[in-house]
Design an enzyme around this catalytic site. Structure first.
Site, short mmCIF file in Angstrom:
data_model
loop_
_atom_site.label_atom_id
_atom_site.label_comp_id
_atom_site.label_asym_id
_atom_site.label_seq_id
_atom_site.Cartn_x
_atom_site.Cartn_y
_atom_site.Cartn_z
N ASP A 25 -0.05 7.78 5.74
CA ASP A 25 0.35 7.03 4.55
C ASP A 25 1.41 6.04 5.02
OD1 ASP A 25 1.43 6.04 2.23
OD2 ASP A 25 2.01 7.99 1.39
N LYS A 87 5.64 -3.80 4.33
CA LYS A 87 4.32 -3.74 3.72
C LYS A 87 4.09 -4.90 2.75
CE LYS A 87 1.44 -0.24 1.44
NZ LYS A 87 1.45 1.18 1.01
N GLU A 187 -5.19 4.28 -1.51
CA GLU A 187 -4.21 5.34 -1.77
C GLU A 187 -4.60 6.23 -2.96
OE1 GLU A 187 -0.68 2.97 -2.01
OE2 GLU A 187 -0.65 2.63 0.15
N ASP A 209 1.43 6.34 -9.74
CA ASP A 209 2.16 6.38 -8.47
C ASP A 209 3.50 5.65 -8.61
OD1 ASP A 209 3.13 6.14 -5.90
OD2 ASP A 209 1.26 5.42 -5.02
#
Lengths: 629, 184
Positions: A25, A87, A187, A209
């Site tokens: 992850d 990211k 994800e 999330d």
């Protein structure tokens, strides 16, 4: 695939040889690596026991790097050379980075703004791909140290809404870190796998999330083994950090202090205190129980920071409301009502907050799935998928993930409009071709612009690539037939080619990836890494190729045992000769010879692979036909 | 996206294999959807690149091509308009959706009326707009359903030339309605 058996002919093979593969992850604030060990998925800790690796890399002037906790601690005093949240910059250009108010010194192609942004540190200019590779390398080393062997590959997770450039950048980072990517996995899909939803549970699921800095909601439809991402939404600036800041600001107000009056180290220490007390609220006996701690200021004063679950809930209600309004928007986009949702999966450390959990439960009218650690659930799902893809089928368990294209692919047409060539949610892999023609007499070249997104105007879509078809033979306007072909693979990655059909002349294609790194650049980076890392890396490369060659020969032996009748006698003799030559080369230490043997054997076995596949496909429905049809 | 990966995608399969025979289905308009989906899943479980993540590059490429071909065929067979178009092409009939746009006058005037109804519906305030649009959608669904029924009758049992001609016309009309429904 059968299990790989690494053994020389004549040697006994180790029964149930494990093929090690991990799930990673690669997160905005932190990253984790997990693997299936003794049948169970678990997150692999570092030597000091920590599982979460802060996604932070610091580049020093002497060329050294710090990754993780050490870099995070240095971030405040060395902000320009310490890259956090990289990211957000993956597959993005300099202008995108500026729009995101990126705090770094940036470089990028000023002229056409189509190359990926570079961050200028005192250790040199680095691309987001390299920064991510540095994080991945730490995780790979951690996994190999824990598992005691080299990895055959990794499944790496990406947000469901990642476009082609962002996915490609992630895959490039893995390649650079010496990881073989078995699959890029969305994800939310990974979270669903961790909860075993792929095993039969049909219906619509919400993945909620809430991480440290971002909030993502995805709606997944599971049917017949296909994970369809129905809709995604989120808030890139809503996360646990905002809850900490809200609490800290509240204390400052109650003490009659202003945030500006604090030194930056005081503010950070107050934020840390806020996070600690916030986390301790989960263990409170009831909503009114007070938790408190003194906060030590630079001048020695010690105001008392105090909160309760009830107070925290009231304070952070606006944040929770923001999250819920995102949920409502995503449901609306999907054309769904709350009562059509079969389950809700909680992901991200901030979903441990009881008021967040309650809010999600009330909003969706059902108790969410939360028994897997929300920080780890994505990595756990990725590990399960990696284990399966590496060829380990625990207890006959088996599933196939059929993904869909997350965002529509299109081409720019006259007037700056985007024409969709492959609509979103098309199952992948997929190929589509579209024909175009020239609009001027004798037109010799044609510019093709590939975009991704749902909007009708090109400028509001993501630019993926521009290329020019040259050498179109002179023809009347509208006579040329230019066929542009798109191929999207199982990871959602695109390749494009083009050809002029009427003339039989194959026109020259030049693909210039926007915001990407060229293949050449990646190869150069790998080579640089090899040169600098010296013999260690070379030995590693040699081992990897040896394993690959052995694996190929092994799988060919199995294929021959099963389907030798698909080859003519001479083909078979030739293939077997190449296999035994390959076995001899494999034991030697010559990297180039091994690479040559791999290439040669790969080419030679090509037609065999093709015929076997044809046979497998045509036999797939046999025996079933009576019951099913 | 990398230039070196941009080989022309080949959608291939042994010659003589139609999308129908690939899925083990009879070459007719009516399709058992659960059989179609079951066959799709079964074929992908053999051919999907995930089954070959540890194999040679060439093997993976073959898997990618097959898996792509299976998905394409599934998309065609799943969608009734595309399925009919494809089936007619097997009988050597082309819909010529782009070059031939002539339609019977009755049909065109009905289409005009529908477009006017759509424009009028869009002008109305909520909740009447929503209701009017839903009614239009339902109208299209009924028309499509009827059309698919007629296509089944025309194409399922050894169609003659006349049946094929009428099926071509039917598909072209259904394409109009399908597109109109997408616009609502």
């Amino acid at each position: 695939m059968a299990l790989l058996q690494i053994a020389e002919p004549g040697e006994s093979t180790v029964p149930h040889q494990r093929r090690l593969a991990v799930g990673i992850d690669l997160g905005t604030t932190h990253s984790l690596v997990a693997a299936v060990r003794s049948g169970l998925p678990e997150v692999l800790p570092a030597a000091d026991g920590s599982k979460l690796l802060p996604s932070v890399v610091r580049y020093r002037s002497d060329g050294s790097k710090e990754v993780g906790e050490a870099a995070l601690l240095a971030a405040a005093q060395d902000p320009l050379n310490t890259v956090v949240s990289v990211k957000r910059l993956m597959g993005r250009g300099r202008m995108d980075a500026l729009r995101q108010r990126s705090p770094y010194r940036l470089a990028g192609d000023e002229q056409d703004g189509t190359s990926m942004v570079r961050i200028l540190t005192e250790g040199g200019a680095v691309s987001p791909v390299e920064v991510s590779a540095d994080i991945l390398r730490v995780l790979r080393d951690r996994a190999e140290a824990t598992l005691g062997d080299e990895l055959v590959g990794a499944v790496i997770t990406v947000p469901a809404y990642f476009d082609d450039a962002q996915r490609q950048a992630t895959k490039d980072a893995a390649t650079l870190a010496g990881l073989h990517v078995l699959r890029l996995l969305n994800e939310p899909t990974a979270a669903a796998i961790a909860y075993g939803l792929e095993s039969g549970a049909e219906g619509v699921y919400v993945v909620f999330d809430l991480g440290g800095g971002t909030f993502d909601v995805s709606i997944l439809r599971l049917s017949k083994g296909v994970f369809e991402v129905v809709a995604t939404g989120g808030d890139a600036e809503l996360g646990g950090d905002d809850f900490d800041a809200t609490l800290a600001d509240h204390w400052l107000r109650s003490w009659g202090l202003d945030r500006d009056a604090l030194s930056s180290s005081e503010w950070r220490s107050l934020l840390r205190l806020a996070r600690r007390l916030k986390e301790s609220l989960c263990e409170s006996v009831n909503d009114q129980t007070l938790v408190s701690q003194e906060w030590m200021r630079d001048d020695g004063s010690r105001p008392l920071a105090l909160t309760s679950r009830q107070a925290f809930k009231e304070l952070t209600e606006p944040l929770v409301e923001r999250a819920l309004s995102v949920c409502a928007g995503v449901l609306h986009d999907a054309g769904l009502n709350r009562d059509q949702i079969q389950g809700v999966v909680l992901v991200g450390g901030s979903t441990r907050l009881l008021n967040v959990r309650e809010a999600a439960q009330n909003f969706f009218g059902q108790e969410p799935l939360a028994h897997i650690n929300p920080d780890e659930v994505v990595a756990v799902g990725a590990a399960l998928q990696a284990h399966l893809l590496a060829g380990n089928r625990p207890g006959g368990e088996d599933w196939l993930l059929l993904d869909v294209l997350p965002l529509s692919l299109g081409l720019e047409t006259m007037g700056g409009l985007a024409e969709k060539v492959i609509p979103r949610n098309t199952p992948i892999p997929v190929a589509r071709a579209q024909e175009f023609t020239t609009f001027k007499e004798g037109q010799a070249a044609m510019a093709i612009h590939v975009v991704q997104g749902e909007r009708e105007v090109v400028s509001e879509c993501r630019s993926l690539a521009r290329f020019e078809l040259r050498g179109i033979p002179p023809m009347a306007a509208g006579a040329a037939r230019i066929r542009v072909s798109f191929q999207v693979d199982a990871d959602g990655l695109l390749s494009v080619s083009a050809q002029e059909k009427t003339s039989g002349v194959s026109a020259h294609v030049e693909v210039k990836p926007s915001y990407g790194l060229g293949d050449g650049e990646i190869a150069q980076m790998l080579e640089d890494a090899m040169t600098h890392a010296g013999s260690d890396m070379k030995a590693r490369a040699l081992r990897e190729h040896q394993v690959e060659l052995r694996q190929l020969i092994e799988s060919l032996s199995e294929a021959l045992a099963a389907d030798a009748d698909l080859l003519s006698h001479s083909e078979r003799v030739e293939l077997e000769a190449a296999m035994s030559a390959g076995r001899q080369v494999c034991g030697g230490g010559h990297l180039d010879a091994i690479k040559n043997a791999l290439d040669g054997l790969g080419r030679l076995s090509g037609p065999f692979a093709e015929r076997r596949m044809n046979r497998a496909v045509s036999q797939a429905l046999k025996g079933k036909s009576i019951q099913t049809f | 996206m990398n230039p070196s990966r941009s080989e022309a995608p080949k959608v291939m399969g042994p010659t003589g294999q139609t999308d129908f025979s690939l899925f083990g289905l009879p070459e007719q308009f009516s399709v058992d959807e659960s059989a179609l989906d079951a066959a799709w899943k079964r074929l992908q479980s053999v051919a999907h690149p995930d089954r070959f993540s540890a194999s040679s590059d060439f093997q993976r490429r073959v898997a990618l091509q097959w898996s792509t071909r299976i998905n394409e065929a599934h998309q065609v067979l799943k969608d009734p308009v595309q399925r009919a178009t494809y089936l007619l092409s097997l009988y050597g009939r082309s819909i010529e959706a782009e070059s031939n746009t002539s339609m019977p006058v009755d049909f065109l005037s009905e289409q005009m009326a529908l477009r006017e109804a759509l424009d009028a519906a869009r002008e109305r305030p909520e909740p009447h707009r929503g209701e009017a649009l839903a009614e239009l959608r339902a109208h299209c669904d009924r028309a499509l359903k009827k059309g698919f029924g007629r296509l089944g009758e025309l194409l399922d049992a050894h169609p003659d030339d006349d049946a094929l001609d009428r099926a071509v016309e039917e598909v072209r009309a259904l394409m109009f309605i399908d597109r109109f429904r997408d616009e609502i």
